[in-house]
Design an enzyme around this catalytic site. Structure first.
Site, PDB file in Angstrom:
ATOM      1  N   THR A  12     -47.715  -8.034 -18.439  1.00  0.00           N
ATOM      2  CA  THR A  12     -47.403  -6.721 -19.003  1.00  0.00           C
ATOM      3  C   THR A  12     -46.423  -6.877 -20.166  1.00  0.00           C
ATOM      4  O   THR A  12     -46.636  -6.359 -21.264  1.00  0.00           O
ATOM      5  CB  THR A  12     -46.833  -5.797 -17.911  1.00  0.00           C
ATOM      6  OG1 THR A  12     -47.735  -5.811 -16.803  1.00  0.00           O
ATOM      7  CG2 THR A  12     -46.667  -4.376 -18.403  1.00  0.00           C
ATOM      8  N   LYS A  40     -22.594  -6.227 -15.009  1.00  0.00           N
ATOM      9  CA  LYS A  40     -21.193  -5.749 -14.896  1.00  0.00           C
ATOM     10  C   LYS A  40     -21.140  -4.379 -14.244  1.00  0.00           C
ATOM     11  O   LYS A  40     -20.075  -3.786 -14.132  1.00  0.00           O
ATOM     12  CB  LYS A  40     -20.568  -5.644 -16.294  1.00  0.00           C
ATOM     13  CG  LYS A  40     -20.480  -6.939 -17.052  1.00  0.00           C
ATOM     14  CD  LYS A  40     -19.790  -6.653 -18.395  1.00  0.00           C
ATOM     15  CE  LYS A  40     -19.911  -7.834 -19.340  1.00  0.00           C
ATOM     16  NZ  LYS A  40     -19.562  -7.435 -20.709  1.00  0.00           N
ATOM     17  N   ARG A  62     -39.880  -1.391 -17.125  1.00  0.00           N
ATOM     18  CA  ARG A  62     -40.302  -1.780 -15.770  1.00  0.00           C
ATOM     19  C   ARG A  62     -39.053  -1.836 -14.917  1.00  0.00           C
ATOM     20  O   ARG A  62     -38.043  -2.432 -15.303  1.00  0.00           O
ATOM     21  CB  ARG A  62     -40.982  -3.141 -15.777  1.00  0.00           C
ATOM     22  CG  ARG A  62     -41.159  -3.667 -14.349  1.00  0.00           C
ATOM     23  CD  ARG A  62     -42.061  -4.838 -14.249  1.00  0.00           C
ATOM     24  NE  ARG A  62     -43.429  -4.473 -14.530  1.00  0.00           N
ATOM     25  CZ  ARG A  62     -44.463  -5.283 -14.303  1.00  0.00           C
ATOM     26  NH1 ARG A  62     -44.272  -6.482 -13.797  1.00  0.00           N
ATOM     27  NH2 ARG A  62     -45.690  -4.897 -14.581  1.00  0.00           N
ATOM     28  N   HIS A  90     -48.357   2.274 -12.019  1.00  0.00           N
ATOM     29  CA  HIS A  90     -48.460   1.280 -13.099  1.00  0.00           C
ATOM     30  C   HIS A  90     -49.613   1.728 -14.007  1.00  0.00           C
ATOM     31  O   HIS A  90     -50.666   1.107 -14.064  1.00  0.00           O
ATOM     32  CB  HIS A  90     -48.719  -0.096 -12.481  1.00  0.00           C
ATOM     33  CG  HIS A  90     -48.542  -1.250 -13.413  1.00  0.00           C
ATOM     34  ND1 HIS A  90     -48.371  -1.115 -14.773  1.00  0.00           N
ATOM     35  CD2 HIS A  90     -48.522  -2.589 -13.169  1.00  0.00           C
ATOM     36  CE1 HIS A  90     -48.248  -2.315 -15.318  1.00  0.00           C
ATOM     37  NE2 HIS A  90     -48.342  -3.216 -14.367  1.00  0.00           N
TER      38      HIS A  90
HETATM   39  C1  NCD Z   1     -48.748  -6.111 -11.038  1.00  0.00           C
HETATM   40  C2  NCD Z   1     -47.427  -5.365 -10.943  1.00  0.00           C
HETATM   41  O1  NCD Z   1     -46.436  -5.795 -11.514  1.00  0.00           O
HETATM   42  O2  NCD Z   1     -47.459  -4.333 -10.296  1.00  0.00           O
HETATM   43  N1  NCD Z   1     -48.796  -7.077 -12.023  1.00  0.00           N
HETATM   44  C3  NCD Z   1     -49.141  -6.739 -13.296  1.00  0.00           C
HETATM   45  O3  NCD Z   1     -48.476  -5.958 -13.943  1.00  0.00           O
HETATM   46  N2  NCD Z   1     -50.269  -7.270 -13.793  1.00  0.00           N
HETATM   47  C4  NCD Z   1     -49.242  -6.589  -9.731  1.00  0.00           C
HETATM   48  C5  NCD Z   1     -48.363  -7.446  -8.863  1.00  0.00           C
HETATM   49  O4  NCD Z   1     -47.217  -7.751  -9.190  1.00  0.00           O
HETATM   50  O5  NCD Z   1     -48.861  -7.829  -7.814  1.00  0.00           O
END
Ligand code: NCD
Length: 264
Positions: A12, A40, A62, A90
């Site tokens: 990502t 911190k 994220r 997501h």
């Molecule tokens: C996923 C996530 O981060 O949710 N990965 C991703 O973005 N391709 C899936 C996972 O971590 O299993």
């Protein structure tokens, strides 16, 4: 664009980066929380306000907490894209998942799709369910151990819009699906390691299984995979997960240009 990733990410984070390179823009990486003032004790909102204050156009977030991207969007003038919030959603992964399915089949409506693995903590599974519920005539089979069933809030949101069944056994559905979307058991989101150990190997998709079922089902996975798809599947015609990951860059480039109103 600033990428603020408070959780690990390869695909990502990098596909957003390469997408912005393609569009001729610049990316600043927030870096790991360890090398920033997060360590911190600075709050997430303050971090976002600071990044926003430097004139950033787009912040990609994220975060392990559910709702973090929404919070970022509330405090920032910049546009914010959710790149995964806790075990909730997501959405950009779903865009590339749907695009991959559409590229293979030329349609989404009318397909039968199995979603397998950790449907409780896996945010890609919830978002995929929301995405599929926007198309007509999709049949979904949610396959998971009982403790990793799709959350009620997700089922409530798709009820009446998505025709779905829930299963624990993969064998009974394998013959009847066009796509099997496999997900990783989300070790980091389990309250204790004992519960994780009980379900970590609940399903293994391997060459023997696919040959035995003579299945032409397309296998997708958001990646990273651990043991749920073995390497001997990689060169089978069923496996399309690396192509799926590669699609992430163009999808995110399109999304960035839409969000920022760019002419490309
Ligand atoms: C996923 C996530 O981060 O949710 N990965 C991703 O973005 N391709 C899936 C996972 O971590 O299993």
């Amino acid at each position: 664009m600033a990428t603020v990733f408070m959780e690990p990410s390869t695909r990502t984070r990098l596909s957003f980066y390469y997408a912005m390179e393609k569009l001729g823009g610049k990316t600043v990486e927030f870096g790991s929380p360890k090398v920033s003032s997060t360590d911190k004790g600075e709050s997430f909102e303050d971090t976002i306000r600071i990044i926003d204050g430097y004139g950033t156009d787009l912040i990609v977030v994220r975060h392990p907490s559910e709702g973090a991207s929404k919070l970022a969007a509330e405090v920032a003038d910049a546009k914010v894209i959710n790149a995964g919030d806790g075990s909730r959603e997501h959405p950009t992964q779903t865009l590339l998942d749907l695009y991959t399915i559409w590229r293979i089949f030329g349609k989404i409506s009318g397909l039968k799709i199995g979603v397998l693995g950790d449907l409780r903590y896996g945010r890609t599974a919830s978002s995929l369910a929301y995405g599929l519920s926007m198309f007509n005539d999709v049949k979904c089979h949610f396959i998971s151990p009982h403790i990793l069933k799709m959350k009620e809030e997700v089922l409530d949101r798709v009820k009446g819009k998505l025709d779905y069944e829930e299963h624990e056994d993969i064998n009974s559905v394998m013959e009847d699906i066009d796509v099997l979307y496999v997900t990783r058991v989300q070790k980091e989101r389990f309250p204790d390691s004992e519960a994780y150990e009980k379900v970590r190997n609940a399903y293994t998709i391997n060459r023997e299984f696919l040959e035995k079922t003579q299945s032409k089902t397309i296998i997708l996975h958001p990646l990273p995979r651990v043991d749920e798809i073995t390497k001997d599947v990689d060169d089978m015609p069923n496996s399309r997960y690396f192509e799926q990951a590669a699609n992430g860059m163009m999808i995110r480039a399109t999304l960035i240009s839409e969000v920022l109103g760019l002419e490309i």
